[in-house]
Every structure is written in structure tokens, then in C-alpha cells.
Enzyme design. Sequence first.
Site, PDB file in Angstrom:
ATOM      1  CG  ASP A  35      -1.676   1.264   1.360  1.00 32.89           C
ATOM      2  OD1 ASP A  35      -2.385   1.612   0.397  1.00 32.89           O
ATOM      3  OD2 ASP A  35      -1.574   1.933   2.406  1.00 32.89           O
ATOM      4  CG  ASP A  37      -1.359   8.644   1.002  1.00 32.75           C
ATOM      5  OD1 ASP A  37      -0.596   8.997   1.922  1.00 32.75           O
ATOM      6  OD2 ASP A  37      -2.107   9.442   0.411  1.00 32.75           O
TER       7      ASP A  37
END
EC number: 3.1.3.41
Lengths: 314, 314
Positions: A35, A37
Site C-alpha cells: 500500500d 499512501d
Amino acid sequence: MAQTHPASTTTPLYLTGNKAGLREFLDKFDVFLFDCDGVLWSGDHCFPGTVETLELLRKNGKQVVFVTNNSTKSRADYRKKLEGLGIPSNVEEIFSSSYSSSIYISRILQLPSNKRKVYVIGESGIEQELRTENVPFIGGTDPAYRRDVEPEDYKRIAAGDPTLLDPEVGVVLVGLDFHLNYLKLALAYHYVKRGAIFLATNIDSTLPNSGTLFPGAGSMSAPLIMMLGQDPVALGKPSQAMMDAIEGKFKFDRSRACMVGDRANTDIRFGLEGNLGGTLGVLTGVSSKEDFVDGPVRPLAYLDKLSDLLALEQ
Amino acid sequence: MAQTHPASTTTPLYLTGNKAGLREFLDKFDVFLFDCDGVLWSGDHCFPGTVETLELLRKNGKQVVFVTNNSTKSRADYRKKLEGLGIPSNVEEIFSSSYSSSIYISRILQLPSNKRKVYVIGESGIEQELRTENVPFIGGTDPAYRRDVEPEDYKRIAAGDPTLLDPEVGVVLVGLDFHLNYLKLALAYHYVKRGAIFLATNIDSTLPNSGTLFPGAGSMSAPLIMMLGQDPVALGKPSQAMMDAIEGKFKFDRSRACMVGDRANTDIRFGLEGNLGGTLGVLTGVSSKEDFVDGPVRPLAYLDKLSDLLALEQ
């Protein structure tokens, strides 16, 4: 899905500062799904050590995959974003929900030959990825759809006018659309009522920007969900359709793959439900130490920050 | 609310052709609240006998009230619609969800003096009714809000720029808006996050037009409900806030009032939950005889069609 994976009930390993533990953890995996952000950066700010940590992984022969629910960007756009943050990458390392959707449509859905068109609510990232997979589409950024609904439209839609409701549309794909309007929603509703498959790039209700939240892709689907009484098949995290698509592309051994994320509910759950060999939480985003240690969805291990992996080099 | 009113578990009286029963029924009530589409007309087609039936009721001293969830029209607009269908009426007999919302805001909500403005998602009908009640508002049909979201908007909204997020807004009112866009949704979300009360004129997910369905007012609220994790206070049927507003205006005795409608789930439920003296179903719209006779929400009586009341004149 309140489903609890067996691994999620054990206490996660805290690996920050534990060099032996880190080494052992890393040796278990060939592939790291990231992932972005909250893990690699926050907003427009790259975390110190992100670039070096990715280099360390690559140097140790690990495959790195950037997994993003952002549907407005194509993989090429996203690579530019990574570059702008100073993170070297190549397009093949990027897996976005727009790409996941395109793969799902082109390789997994078996559409009849006269129902192969996709009606898109979304921006150019989706269009670029559909083109890459040779999926015909209408809607999207076409200015013809960026207009007010007219009295004639109601009659034309009710009558199934093929110049407004293309009879070849077999899929409605809804992603984040900054130009959402009444006409687009009305058309999407009628396509699904006429039998089109209802897909969403992802169902995140909000989109982080400038330190606060704005309407996300899920908010574009919300009116249709309410009208239709039907949920879309979602192609972003934590949907396993996205994991299947990633596996389809990278052909990795799930037991030798690890999902890295800051959110227990989406990232860690995505890895657990995908039966990956491991999940790694970081505390630089949404979830807290308590979420990881005491929550219903727990990673195999967690770090204060991703760059704590750099201890292996010291 | 799956709440079942005592009256709804008894078998409804079938009054078509039963002159004595009709007489007795009519004598019980001074006020008749009418749902319109499916009762008085369908689409653009007035049912035969509608005008004569309304005349019969008025001649017998009954107060007639037209109750509509349509929020795009003001009462004056709606009177014109009735006139266009050949139905005489006056504005004072009309009760729309836009009017209901305006009354709720002006007479029921106690807004602090520095939070009296309403941010409107909706069309001119709402604006006209807010003006009637001297409620200050922004948004609505203002062309300044009919534009794309710009990169600067994210920063301005995040910073709470008072030229974009008016600090005097204390209410967000969402109705049917044929010009819904991303900017309007983003602003509504941020107003509620900053403490504004979240209201909806009504939550019908669809709007009938040309014999089919289009996005309704509820579909405008859907993205906000998903983002906020919060339902609005709805002012249309079957919300009792609308019944309270009707009572506030007409000062009627609920035990001497009857709700007439074609839909068990909304119209009949609205009357039952409002503890009206009676409810009357008609079979010219959505609900079937089975719905009225065996369903979970049953009217006190039902007719094949409203004009069966004209038997009283023969």
C-alpha cells in the site's frame, strides 16, 4: 465480511530494532505488495528512508509491487507520481484498481460478443488501462456526457434509444469521476437494469487530499447502489478480485508474499483474506499500535515505520 | 422502522360498490391527505373522475391536502402542474417536501443566530420555499456552484476558506438536483463535518418519469450518507417530520384525518405512524390488493380507484 483469519488472532511481532527478527521475516518472502499512501509517503511528502528501503528489498532479490486503489490514474500516471516523490519504479511494478478492473473485464469476465462494451464513470486512468487491454468503452471523459440532462433524455432512455443507450454495453464500471452528473448516473442505472454487470474500481467512500477527505470512488457508486439495491463487484483492495488479478499477472507463490500496509481493515485484511504468507503493518498511517495488537484484524508483524527495515544494513 | 401499527394487522374494508360503507367512512373524517401520482393521476395522465371526486369531497366540507415528496417544485409550481392536469387547487392545499423542509428549518430547528444559513443541494422549488419562510441560503441553482472542482478547491476547503465554506452555514439540505456535481458533494460533506445539520427533503432513491425510473432525491444524499456514516433527517413521506409540519400548518385533529395513497410502504405507513384516524389505499398505483390485505402495512380501507367514491352521488 467480519471474517477473521486464523493469523489475525495471534499477537503480531514487533520488529522495530529486532535485527534477527527482521532478517528472519524478510527471508520468508519473495514478493512485497505495498500500500502506498501512509506507508511510503503521506500526501505529497515522501517518508525519509522510503527510497533506500525499496532499494534494499530489490537488492535482496525481492519483487516489489505498488498496490493502489486510485482509479483516476493509469499505471503510467502513477509511475510519474512515484517519480515526482523521488521513488524509482517501473510501470510493471504498479497495480492500480483501474488496471485490476481492466484485467478483470478482459480476462475473467466472459462477455458475449455483442455485449463487450464498457460504460465508464471515471477519469482517463481507467480509459488508458481499458485501451491497454483492448476493451471497448464509452462514457468516461467523453465531453458528450458532460452535460445537463434534457427533457428529451428521459423519453430517449425510457424508449431505449440506441444512440443514447448503446445496446452493446455489457458492463458498467464506476470509478472516481470528478465530473459526475445526473445524466451519467441515469445512464449507468439503466444499463444495469438492462442486464449490464455492475463493477466498481474500488469502494472507498472518501479520497484523502490536502490533509482532509473528499468524495471517493465509493461515493460515485452510492447512488446506484441505493437505486438498484445491489452492490457492485469491487476490484480494489480489500476485494479478492484484485488479489486474483495481481496473482494472474505476477504468478507469485502466495505463501512467499507479504502485504505491507498502514490500515488493518483494508490492507492487512486484504493480505489475510488472500492467504498471503505474511502481512506487515506500519504505524505511519491510519491504524494505531492498539489496532494491530488488539484489533480484530492483526498483521503477522508490525514496524514503527517502513524504514526500520534499514537496520538490516547497519 | 419495521414498527407495525395496531390498525395494520386487521383486514382492510373493501369499499368499492359499498355505498353505506363509503358514507360511514367519509363521515369519520374532516381532512383528506392525498398522495398524488398513482392516486389522482399517473405520469401526465389524470385518472377519469379525479376532478369530480375532489369536488365531491370539497362540497361535503372536507379539507383536501395534496402531499408530495417532489422537492424540485415549489407549491406554486405544483399548483400549475395540477392545473395542467385539469385539477383545480390552491397553493394552500399543497404540501411539498420542499415546503416541509422550509417549515422544519424556520419553525422547528432552533439555529444559533450565527448559523442560520442553509447550504442547498437542489433546484429552484426548494429555494422558493426557503424564501417564503425567510430562511437565508446559499448553493442551490447558483451558477457559481455549477463548475468543475479545481486543484485550489481542495486546499481552500481543507483550510476552511470562508469565501468557499461560509461559516454561517448551520444546515445542509439535500433534495433532487439535476445539476449535482463533485464540488457540491465535497462542500456538503465538509459543512456537515463542521457541524451543520444534515437534512434531506426526501429519500426516495428513484424518480418516476416517462414510465421508468431516474435518480431521485435519495440518490443525491447517498454519497454523503456513505461518506459521513450518518443518515439525514428526512422531511418527506414517510417521515413524521412531514406529518408534524402538515399538522403545524393545518391544525387538524389527527383522529379526523385520513391519508389516501397507492403505496402501503410509504403512504399508508405515513398515515399509520402519524396516528391518523384513517388510511385509504387505492389500487391505481404501486401496491396490489394482496399488499393491502395481507401485507405488513395495511390501510383501514381500500378502493379499486379513488373515483369509486363517486358512488355516493348516484
